[in-house]
Scaffold this motif. Structure first.
Motif, PDB file in Angstrom:
ATOM      1  N   TRP A 158      -6.212   6.785  -3.718  1.00 30.00           N
ATOM      2  CA  TRP A 158      -5.059   6.163  -3.050  1.00 30.00           C
ATOM      3  C   TRP A 158      -4.005   5.737  -4.073  1.00 30.00           C
ATOM      4  CZ3 TRP A 158      -4.335   0.506  -1.838  1.00 30.00           C
ATOM      5  CH2 TRP A 158      -3.199   0.306  -1.019  1.00 30.00           C
ATOM      6  N   ASN A 216      -9.249   7.657   1.365  1.00 26.49           N
ATOM      7  CA  ASN A 216      -7.840   8.013   1.434  1.00 26.49           C
ATOM      8  C   ASN A 216      -7.515   8.571   0.055  1.00 26.49           C
ATOM      9  OD1 ASN A 216      -5.083   8.138   1.568  1.00 26.49           O
ATOM     10  ND2 ASN A 216      -4.733   5.970   1.891  1.00 26.49           N
ATOM     11  N   LYS A 267      -6.790  -0.919   9.672  1.00 23.51           N
ATOM     12  CA  LYS A 267      -7.123   0.412  10.182  1.00 23.51           C
ATOM     13  C   LYS A 267      -8.044   0.322  11.399  1.00 23.51           C
ATOM     14  CE  LYS A 267      -5.003   1.422   6.412  1.00 23.51           C
ATOM     15  NZ  LYS A 267      -3.919   2.232   6.007  1.00 23.51           N
ATOM     16  N   TYR A 324      -6.686  11.505   7.362  1.00 21.00           N
ATOM     17  CA  TYR A 324      -5.837  12.330   6.507  1.00 21.00           C
ATOM     18  C   TYR A 324      -6.439  13.714   6.322  1.00 21.00           C
ATOM     19  CZ  TYR A 324      -4.359   7.636   5.242  1.00 21.00           C
ATOM     20  OH  TYR A 324      -3.922   6.350   5.291  1.00 21.00           O
ATOM     21  N   LYS A 372      -4.484  -4.585   0.479  1.00 21.61           N
ATOM     22  CA  LYS A 372      -3.705  -4.280  -0.715  1.00 21.61           C
ATOM     23  C   LYS A 372      -3.685  -5.485  -1.660  1.00 21.61           C
ATOM     24  CE  LYS A 372       0.060  -1.157  -0.818  1.00 21.61           C
ATOM     25  NZ  LYS A 372       1.321  -0.727  -0.180  1.00 21.61           N
ATOM     26  N   ARG A 386      -0.853  15.710   1.268  1.00 24.53           N
ATOM     27  CA  ARG A 386      -1.587  14.914   2.247  1.00 24.53           C
ATOM     28  C   ARG A 386      -0.785  14.808   3.521  1.00 24.53           C
ATOM     29  NH1 ARG A 386      -2.478   8.416   2.332  1.00 24.53           N
ATOM     30  NH2 ARG A 386      -0.453   8.614   3.369  1.00 24.53           N
ATOM     31  N   VAL A 390       3.147   8.269   5.975  1.00 26.36           N
ATOM     32  CA  VAL A 390       2.406   7.009   5.829  1.00 26.36           C
ATOM     33  C   VAL A 390       1.174   7.065   6.724  1.00 26.36           C
ATOM     34  CG1 VAL A 390       3.473   5.657   7.680  1.00 26.36           C
ATOM     35  CG2 VAL A 390       2.778   4.510   5.592  1.00 26.36           C
ATOM     36  N   GLY A 391       0.095   6.440   6.276  1.00 20.75           N
ATOM     37  CA  GLY A 391      -1.129   6.471   7.067  1.00 20.75           C
ATOM     38  C   GLY A 391      -1.341   5.159   7.784  1.00 20.75           C
ATOM     39  N   TYR A 426     -11.626   2.007   5.537  1.00 17.70           N
ATOM     40  CA  TYR A 426     -11.762   3.036   6.592  1.00 17.70           C
ATOM     41  C   TYR A 426     -13.173   3.093   7.180  1.00 17.70           C
ATOM     42  CZ  TYR A 426      -7.138   4.558   5.188  1.00 17.70           C
ATOM     43  OH  TYR A 426      -5.794   4.581   4.917  1.00 17.70           O
ATOM     44  N   THR A 443       3.707   6.857  -0.747  1.00 16.63           N
ATOM     45  CA  THR A 443       3.480   6.908   0.700  1.00 16.63           C
ATOM     46  C   THR A 443       4.600   6.164   1.414  1.00 16.63           C
ATOM     47  OG1 THR A 443       2.024   5.015   0.329  1.00 16.63           O
ATOM     48  CG2 THR A 443       0.981   7.152   0.692  1.00 16.63           C
ATOM     49  N   LEU A 444       4.909   4.976   0.891  1.00 23.85           N
ATOM     50  CA  LEU A 444       5.947   4.175   1.534  1.00 23.85           C
ATOM     51  C   LEU A 444       7.322   4.810   1.304  1.00 23.85           C
ATOM     52  CD1 LEU A 444       4.640   0.556   0.762  1.00 23.85           C
ATOM     53  CD2 LEU A 444       4.215   1.974   2.758  1.00 23.85           C
TER      54      LEU A 444
END
Ligand code: PMP
Ligand code: GLU
Length: 397
Positions: free
Chosen positions: A125, A175, A237, A323, A101, A372, A38-39, A207, A16-17
């Motif tokens: 994820w 996610n 989030k 997403y 994280k 995604r 990225v989300g 989330y 993602t990053l």
């Protein structure tokens, strides 16, 4: 000469990053990329939270904070868990970290021994599998697909449990799929877990507030498993605070103590200023949370409608998070000139290079054959991105 350890050599970089970085690089070269990789919420952090951070600086909250976080923040989190989720946690059971994280990684490193199995429903994820690898644990994937709304069944869970199972990791709202387990569905999984009292349950509830079903059930609210359930959450989030890096675990006391010990040798207490901001988020007015959720819901409706018009995409209706996770096998095997789109990774790269839309390959979420995209961006961006994707996919033969 390879200076890098086996541990880090064996890790995959965060897809993602990485995709987000790639799209920033293209943008720096002048390419008009729409970044749906990225989300993260696209809203600024609400004003009262920013004001609290400025005040924290003025009030000299500039010294090391206690390793598990300020007591006042842990008390605010305990109040949140009681008020919103009906859970009773003492501040001593809460460890604040540098984002959810780090909270997740702390718990995994504190509980998983080499060779222990960690059950992860997939799609999942990107970071879970790599964190388990860091702990030298073994990931046991339990696959779910679009046809079952990406939810695993109790029978699948039971079948995945072995004498080596140490932990089950669940994420709802999910996610990358946006699926939300109902209380009944969770109860049926809990019925299985109740028969295995040696297993730790980790619930990633980051989330929680981006949820369109109207109800949220925390896995911590089932008495059968409450004494071995770890809740992961944070402000990224719900309060549009990704850059502030505040997340936490609420855990059995022994696990919270272990996480504190680990964090004390590794990062210390997280940013003092950000902690004071998070305190304001939890104790302040909550209307901002519902307002942002309403905006995400409207965008969800828009993006689902547009994505369903793309030939070869199979699209479900996500009930939470931000997403969309379409199944794209209808597009695979096609070509654009000499370029063959054999995998979902090829498609993500094609969309980036041809349509200038950054998405993430489903393979990064243990689900090849999907891609995604994050719809946490403006309606205009979403409309233009979907137009570009439809056009690029239309060129494939
Ligand atoms: N869990 C999930 C499922 C996520 O999507 C994210 C966001 N990347 C995180 C945890 C970590 O969030 P943060 O570290 O920003 O609190
Ligand atoms: N939640 C985000 C995502 O999945 C953040 C990026 C990350 O930390 O991986 O895109």
């Amino acid at each position: 000469m390879d200076f890098i350890s086996h541990r880090v050599n064996s890790l995959a970089a965060s897809a993602t990053l990485a995709m987000s970085q790639k799209s920033s690089e293209l943008r720096a070269q002048g390419v008009d990329v729409i970044n749906l990789s990225v989300g993260e919420p696209d809203f600024p952090t609400p004003a009262h939270i920013k004001t609290a951070a400025v005040k924290a600086i003025d009030d000299n909250f500039t010294f090391y904070s206690p390793v598990p976080g300020y007591m006042s923040l842990r008390e605010a989190i305990a109040r949140k868990l009681s008020r919103e989720n009906g859970l009773t946690f003492a501040p001593a059971q809460i460890v604040v970290s540098t984002g959810a994280k780090q909270a997740l990684c702390n718990v995994i490193l504190s509980t998983v021994n080499p060779g222990d199995e960690v059950i992860i429903p997939t799609p999942a994820w990107v970071s879970y599998v790599e964190m388990v690898k860091l702990a030298e644990g073994v990931t046991v994937e339990v696959p779910a697909h679009i046809d079952t709304d990406f939810k695993i069944t109790p029978a699948q869970l039971e079948a995945a449990i072995t004498p080596r199972t140490r932990m089950v990791l669940l994420c709802s709202p999910s996610n990358p799929t946006g699926s939300v387990y109902s209380r009944d569905e969770l109860q049926r999984l809990v019925d299985v877990l109740a028969r295995h009292p040696e297993i730790i349950i980790m619930a990633d509830e980051i989330y929680e507030h981006i949820n369109y079903t109207g109800s949220f059930t925390s896995l911590g609210s089932f008495p059968e498993i409450a004494d071995r359930t770890v809740i992961i959450n944070g402000v990224s989030k719900a309060y549009a605070m990704t850059g502030w890096r505040i997340g936490y675990c609420a855990a059995p006391l022994a696990i919270a103590k272990a996480c504190t010990k680990l964090q004390g040798q590794y990062t210390s207490g997280t940013s003092s200023i950000a902690q004071k901001a998070a305190e304001a988020a939890y104790d302040g007015p909550q209307d901002c949370v519902a307002e942002m959720c309403a905006a995400f819901r409207r965008r969800r409706d828009l993006v689902v409608e547009l994505a369903r018009q793309i030939p070869g995409f199979k699209v479900n209706e996500p009930r939470g998070a931000f997403y969309l996770f379409p199944e794209v096998s209808g597009v695979l095997g096609k070509r654009f000139g000499d370029r063959v789109i054999a995998t979902s990774g090829d498609l993500a790269m094609y969309l980036l290079e041809e349509a200038h839309v950054a998405t993430v390959d489903g393979a990064a979420f243990c689900a090849p054959g999907y891609i995604r995209f994050s719809y946490a961006t403006s309606d205009d961006n979403l409309r233009e991105a979907m137009r570009r994707i439809a056009c690029a996919v239309g060129k494939l033969k």
